[in-house]
Design an enzyme around this catalytic site. Structure first.
Site, PDB file in Angstrom:
ATOM      1  CG  HIS A  82       2.245  -4.179 -10.170  1.00 32.57           C
ATOM      2  ND1 HIS A  82       2.333  -5.047  -9.108  1.00 32.57           N
ATOM      3  CD2 HIS A  82       0.969  -3.691 -10.144  1.00 32.57           C
ATOM      4  CE1 HIS A  82       1.167  -5.080  -8.460  1.00 32.57           C
ATOM      5  NE2 HIS A  82       0.330  -4.259  -9.062  1.00 32.57           N
ATOM      6  CD  GLU A 111      -2.262  -5.117  -6.255  1.00 28.97           C
ATOM      7  OE1 GLU A 111      -2.580  -3.919  -6.148  1.00 28.97           O
ATOM      8  OE2 GLU A 111      -1.875  -5.603  -7.328  1.00 28.97           O
ATOM      9  CG  HIS A 133      -0.579   0.324  -8.099  1.00 28.06           C
ATOM     10  ND1 HIS A 133      -0.604  -0.094  -6.783  1.00 28.06           N
ATOM     11  CD2 HIS A 133      -1.027  -0.725  -8.833  1.00 28.06           C
ATOM     12  CE1 HIS A 133      -1.035  -1.340  -6.734  1.00 28.06           C
ATOM     13  NE2 HIS A 133      -1.308  -1.752  -7.966  1.00 28.06           N
ATOM     14  CD  GLU A 134      -1.292  -0.970 -12.775  1.00 23.50           C
ATOM     15  OE1 GLU A 134      -0.683  -2.003 -13.118  1.00 23.50           O
ATOM     16  OE2 GLU A 134      -2.243  -0.982 -11.974  1.00 23.50           O
TER      17      GLU A 134
HETATM   18 ZN   LIG Z   1      -1.614  -3.730  -8.620  1.00 24.07          ZN
END
Ligand SMILES: [Zn+2]
Length: 264
Positions: free
Chosen positions: A139, A197, A135-136
Site C-alpha cells: 500500500h 486492495e 500487503h501493508e
Molecule cells: Zn489493504
C-alpha cells in the site's frame, strides 16, 4: 475563453499530477509529493507510538521486526531493479508491535509500520506476519495514501497543494491525511478501494516471495482471517472488497508469477 483556459489548466494539472504505480503500471492521481506527505507521516507515527503501549511480547515483536526488515530489503531491491529506487527517497523504515486487541496493521507513507497484537494469533508464524507485512508495505510503495490524500484534497478543499491546504485548514488537512493513510481519525477511516486492495495483494505477494517467504501462505492466512474475524469487521481487513473468496482466488491466480520470485 476563460472557461477554456481553466479547463486546459485543470487537464494539465491532472496530467502533470499523475504517477505510475510500480508492478501494476496503473496511472494514479498524485498532487501530493513525498516531501509533503512524509513529514506528516513521521509526526503521526511518533504520536501513535507515544499514545499506545508497545507490546512486551518478545517472540511476536521479533516476528514483526524480522519480517519487516526482510520485506523492506525485498521492496528496496525490487524498486532498484525496476529503476525507480528514487521513489523510496526519504523513507525511514520502522516496525513496531502495539498492545491492542484490534485486528489490524498498517504502513504509513515512508515505511512506518504498526502491527496490533490482535492480529498476531491469525498470523500465527513469521510467514503469516510476512503476508500482512507485504500487503501493508505494498500500500505504501504503491503510494495509495498519497493518491487518496490527493483525491481528498480535491474533494474537500478544491484543487490544492498540501501547503495551501495546511495554510487554509490545517485540522481538515490533518484529518484527510489520517483517513488517507489508513490510520483513521475522528472522521473515521476511508476504506481502501477494491483497486487498492487488489494491487496491495499482488505486490505484497511478490515482496514476500522475494523476501524468502513461501507465497502459498497468503491464501492460507486469508482463510484464517475469514474464519477468525466472523462478524467482527476489522478496519483494514475484510471491511473492503474484494470478498475473501475472490481475494483467495485472485491470490492463487497470481501464485505462478510470485513463485518465480521465491527462491529456496
Ligand atoms: Zn489493504
Amino acid at each position: 475563453m476563460l472557461k477554456k483556459v481553466i479547463l486546459l489548466f485543470i487537464v494539465g494539472l491532472i496530467i502533470y499530477g499523475c504517477a505510475t504505480v510500480p508492478v501494476t503500471g496503473r496511472r494514479q492521481l498524485s498532487l501530493v509529493s513525498n516531501s509533503e506527505i512524509l513529514p506528516l507521516s513521521f509526526d503521526q507515527y511518533a504520536q501513535v507510538l507515544k499514545e499506545n503501549k508497545i507490546s512486551d511480547n518478545k517472540e511476536w515483536t521479533a516476528m514483526v521486526k524480522n519480517a519487516g526488515k526482510r520485506i523492506q530489503v525485498a521492496a528496496e531491491r525490487f524498486m532498484r531493479e525496476s529503476g525507480v529506487a528514487n521513489q523510496l527517497d526519504g523513507y525511514a523504515w520502522d516496525f513496531n508491535l502495539i498492545e491492542s486487541e484490534t485486528v489490524n496493521a498498517w504502513c504509513m507513507p515512508g515505511g512506518k509500520v504498526a502491527f496490533y497484537t490482535g492480529i498476531m494469533p491469525i498470523c500465527k508464524t513469521e510467514e503469516g506476519v510476512a503476508v500482512v507485512m507485504g500487503h501493508e508495505v505494498a500500500h505504501a510503495i504503491a503510494n495509495h495514501g498519497r493518491e487518496r490524500m490527493s483525491q481528498g484534497l480535491v474533494t474537500n478543499l478544491g484543487l490544492s497543494t498540501v501547503g495551501a491546504a495546511m495554510g487554509s485548514n490545517p485540522t481538515l488537512t490533518q484529518q484527510i491525511f489520517m483517513q488517507s493513510v489508513g490510520v483513521g481519525s475522528q472522521l473515521g477511516m476511508l476504506k481502501f478501494s477494491r483497486t487498492h486492495e487488489s494491487e496491495a495483494d499482488k505486490i505484497g505477494l511478490i515482496f514476500m516471495a522475494m523476501a524468502g517467504y513461501n507465497p502459498r501462505e497468503a491464501p492460507e492466512f486469508w482463510k484464517r482471517m475469514e474464519a477468525k474475524a466472523g462478524g467482527q469487521r476489522p478496519p483494514e481487513f475484510l471491511s473492503t472488497h474484494p470478498s475473501p473468496d475472490t481475494r483467495i482466488q485472485d491470490l492463487n491466480a497470481q501464485m505462478p508469477e510470485a513463485l518465480k520470485y521465491y527462491r529456496k
